[in-house]
Structure formats: C-alpha cells, structure tokens
Design a protein around this motif. Sequence first.
Motif, PDB file in Angstrom:
ATOM      1  N   ALA A  27       0.841  -1.207   0.000  1.00  0.00           N
ATOM      2  CA  ALA A  27       0.000   0.000   0.000  1.00  0.00           C
ATOM      3  C   ALA A  27       0.875   1.256   0.000  1.00  0.00           C
ATOM      4  O   ALA A  27       0.596   2.222  -0.709  1.00  0.00           O
ATOM      5  CB  ALA A  27      -0.925  -0.015   1.216  1.00  0.00           C
ATOM      6  N   GLY A  48     -11.952  -2.270  -1.655  1.00  0.00           N
ATOM      7  CA  GLY A  48     -11.322  -3.247  -0.752  1.00  0.00           C
ATOM      8  C   GLY A  48     -10.396  -2.584   0.244  1.00  0.00           C
ATOM      9  O   GLY A  48      -9.229  -2.964   0.384  1.00  0.00           O
ATOM     10  N   HIS A  49     -10.909  -1.604   1.019  1.00  0.00           N
ATOM     11  CA  HIS A  49     -10.039  -0.813   1.894  1.00  0.00           C
ATOM     12  C   HIS A  49      -9.463  -1.614   3.057  1.00  0.00           C
ATOM     13  O   HIS A  49      -8.434  -1.252   3.622  1.00  0.00           O
ATOM     14  CB  HIS A  49     -10.766   0.424   2.430  1.00  0.00           C
ATOM     15  CG  HIS A  49     -12.040   0.133   3.177  1.00  0.00           C
ATOM     16  ND1 HIS A  49     -12.060  -0.425   4.439  1.00  0.00           N
ATOM     17  CD2 HIS A  49     -13.335   0.317   2.826  1.00  0.00           C
ATOM     18  CE1 HIS A  49     -13.329  -0.564   4.829  1.00  0.00           C
ATOM     19  NE2 HIS A  49     -14.119  -0.124   3.869  1.00  0.00           N
ATOM     20  N   ASP A  70     -15.672  -2.025   0.889  1.00  0.00           N
ATOM     21  CA  ASP A  70     -15.100  -3.317   1.278  1.00  0.00           C
ATOM     22  C   ASP A  70     -16.236  -4.317   1.467  1.00  0.00           C
ATOM     23  O   ASP A  70     -17.352  -3.948   1.836  1.00  0.00           O
ATOM     24  CB  ASP A  70     -14.268  -3.226   2.562  1.00  0.00           C
ATOM     25  CG  ASP A  70     -13.344  -4.428   2.711  1.00  0.00           C
ATOM     26  OD1 ASP A  70     -12.169  -4.324   2.328  1.00  0.00           O
ATOM     27  OD2 ASP A  70     -13.810  -5.502   3.152  1.00  0.00           O
ATOM     28  N   LEU A  71     -15.897  -5.578   1.208  1.00  0.00           N
ATOM     29  CA  LEU A  71     -16.874  -6.655   1.347  1.00  0.00           C
ATOM     30  C   LEU A  71     -17.316  -6.823   2.799  1.00  0.00           C
ATOM     31  O   LEU A  71     -18.497  -7.021   3.076  1.00  0.00           O
ATOM     32  CB  LEU A  71     -16.226  -7.955   0.841  1.00  0.00           C
ATOM     33  CG  LEU A  71     -17.070  -9.208   0.727  1.00  0.00           C
ATOM     34  CD1 LEU A  71     -18.244  -8.996  -0.216  1.00  0.00           C
ATOM     35  CD2 LEU A  71     -16.205 -10.372   0.238  1.00  0.00           C
ATOM     36  N   ALA A 108      -5.627  -1.782  -3.363  1.00  0.00           N
ATOM     37  CA  ALA A 108      -4.406  -2.527  -3.043  1.00  0.00           C
ATOM     38  C   ALA A 108      -4.757  -3.934  -2.573  1.00  0.00           C
ATOM     39  O   ALA A 108      -5.602  -4.107  -1.689  1.00  0.00           O
ATOM     40  CB  ALA A 108      -3.608  -1.802  -1.956  1.00  0.00           C
ATOM     41  N   SER A 109      -4.117  -4.925  -3.171  1.00  0.00           N
ATOM     42  CA  SER A 109      -4.177  -6.323  -2.700  1.00  0.00           C
ATOM     43  C   SER A 109      -5.597  -6.879  -2.625  1.00  0.00           C
ATOM     44  O   SER A 109      -5.908  -7.691  -1.749  1.00  0.00           O
ATOM     45  CB  SER A 109      -3.515  -6.455  -1.305  1.00  0.00           C
ATOM     46  OG  SER A 109      -2.214  -5.928  -1.305  1.00  0.00           O
ATOM     47  N   MET A 110      -6.463  -6.486  -3.517  1.00  0.00           N
ATOM     48  CA  MET A 110      -7.850  -6.949  -3.466  1.00  0.00           C
ATOM     49  C   MET A 110      -8.338  -7.636  -4.748  1.00  0.00           C
ATOM     50  O   MET A 110      -9.103  -8.603  -4.683  1.00  0.00           O
ATOM     51  CB  MET A 110      -8.756  -5.750  -3.153  1.00  0.00           C
ATOM     52  CG  MET A 110     -10.217  -6.062  -3.008  1.00  0.00           C
ATOM     53  SD  MET A 110     -11.068  -6.180  -4.594  1.00  0.00           S
ATOM     54  CE  MET A 110     -12.019  -4.740  -4.603  1.00  0.00           C
ATOM     55  N   LEU A 114     -11.537 -11.401  -6.647  1.00  0.00           N
ATOM     56  CA  LEU A 114     -12.750 -11.330  -7.460  1.00  0.00           C
ATOM     57  C   LEU A 114     -12.799 -12.459  -8.489  1.00  0.00           C
ATOM     58  O   LEU A 114     -11.760 -12.907  -8.978  1.00  0.00           O
ATOM     59  CB  LEU A 114     -12.808  -9.995  -8.209  1.00  0.00           C
ATOM     60  CG  LEU A 114     -12.781  -8.723  -7.356  1.00  0.00           C
ATOM     61  CD1 LEU A 114     -12.827  -7.498  -8.244  1.00  0.00           C
ATOM     62  CD2 LEU A 114     -13.935  -8.715  -6.369  1.00  0.00           C
TER      63      LEU A 114
END
Length: 242
Positions: A27, A48-49, A70-71, A108-110, A114
């Motif tokens: 990040a 996707g925080h 975010d999920l 970042a990193s999300m 998916l």
Amino acid sequence: MIPRIAAGFARHLTSYDTAATAQAQIADRLAARIAPRIAPAARILELGHGTGFLTRQLARLAPDEIWLNDLVAPLPEMSWPAATKVQALPGDAAALRFPAGLDLIASASMLQWLADPAALLHRAAQALRPGGILAVSSFGPGNFPELAGLGLPPGAPAYRDAAGLCADLPAGMQVLDAWDESLPRAFPDARALMAHLRATGVNGLRAGHLTVPRLRALMRQMNRAGPTTLTYRPSYCIARRC
Ligand SMILES: C[S@@+](CC[C@H](N)C(=O)[O-])C[C@H]1O[C@@H](n2cnc3c(N)ncnc32)[C@H](O)[C@@H]1O
C-alpha cells in the motif's frame, strides 16, 4: 465463493493489521506513486479498503470526497482532513454502483479475490473522468512459490503480473507506470508461516484439498528444509483515462 472470502477476512480483521506487513508495504509503495499525480480536493474511490493501509495514505491527499468500499471490513479507524466527505460503499465491489467522474480509483491487494477482476477494471475505468487515474495492485502468478514448490495449493488466489494487469485494462487507458516486486517474509518454522497466512485472512490451504495428516507431513517437510520463507509477488499498474 463470496461468503467464504467474507468469512475469512471477517474472522481475521483484528490480526490483519499486525500480520499483514507485506500488504502494508505494498500500500505504501502504491501510494508513493499515486501521490504526485493527484491534485488536492480530488474525488476518490477505494476498493477493498480492509483495515486502511492505503486509506491512510489517501487521506494525506486531502480529498474533497472519498468513497470507501469493502466486502466485510468496517470503515478504518482514522482521522480525516476536516473538509473531506467520507462515504461508505459496503459490499461486493463487483456489484457496486460507482460514483461518476472520479479523479482516482485505487485498490491494493484486493483484485485477486474477485471472480472477474478484468470486468471490475473495465467498470472502474468508465467511472473516471477523462484524465482520471486508476491505480491498483494485485499478486502475480508466481505468488508464494515456496508453497507451489511443495505441491501445495497457493492458499491465496493470484491474478496477473504487472504486464497482465495493464493488458486487462480497457481501450482508452494509458499506462503510466507498471512494475512487479518480490517481498520475501521469513518465519521460524512452518507453523508460524501457516499462522501468518491465517492471520492475514488467507485460509484456503486446507479448503477441500488437504487432510490434517497430509498438512502436518508437509509442515514437517518444510521444517526439515531449513529456514521457512514465503515470497509475495505483488504487481502494480497505474493508468490514466484518455
Ligand atoms: C488482502 S485485503 C487488502 C486490504 C487493503 N486494501 C490493504 O491493502 O491492506 C483484501 C480486502 O479486500 C476485501 N474484498 C475481498 N473481496 C472483495 C469484494 N468482492 N468486494 C469488496 N472487497 C473485497 C476483503 O474484505 C479485504 O478487506
């Protein structure tokens, strides 16, 4: 798939902040290359925080408005510039109604979580104003080579390297920066490595693939092989809407 991912992250939100040192570094690296490209008072969406590694950096840009998606994670606990309007957009990013005319969409990193990351990249590009920036990181196919070397499932999904990320952008996006990295993490033994994976929300190693005795045998094998490392292979792409 979505409920399993949601449960994995929801269970480990408290340990994520301490354990996810690679994601924190990722990040920071992404933010460092976003910052010079974004003027103050921007309109920003973050996908996707999580616990807010990238969010804290985005706050330093003093945005006018920021939407946070975010999920499962609640909005990160942090302070914002007084003039910034913060709005939560909870839920699956793939089903999101994007705000329009954005200056920046960052994630970042999300993406690798998916089912169809390319579709999200296309929708994100459409939500940018002309000149707006899309800045994302994910993990390349060589992520966690140590696990693959043992014949283990990767544990966490991978998506594309930097070139692949950029290739998945729709027409009309100009790539400004793209790069791959290798971030090794060392652990005293296999047990600590597995605990690290769980603490960062990755619990897929045993999902239907490995019995407990087989996993134990593999961990003994890892310990015999000497120092235990896990190498993250993040990929990054920053592009501008023409
Ligand atoms: C590895 S964490 C990264 C969090 C944060 N961006 C960071 O850099 O630390 C992945 C995050 O993506 C979220 N996520 C996974 N699938 C998602 C989806 N379909 N829609 C929105 N968020 C999702 C998870 O809840 C989790 O918070």
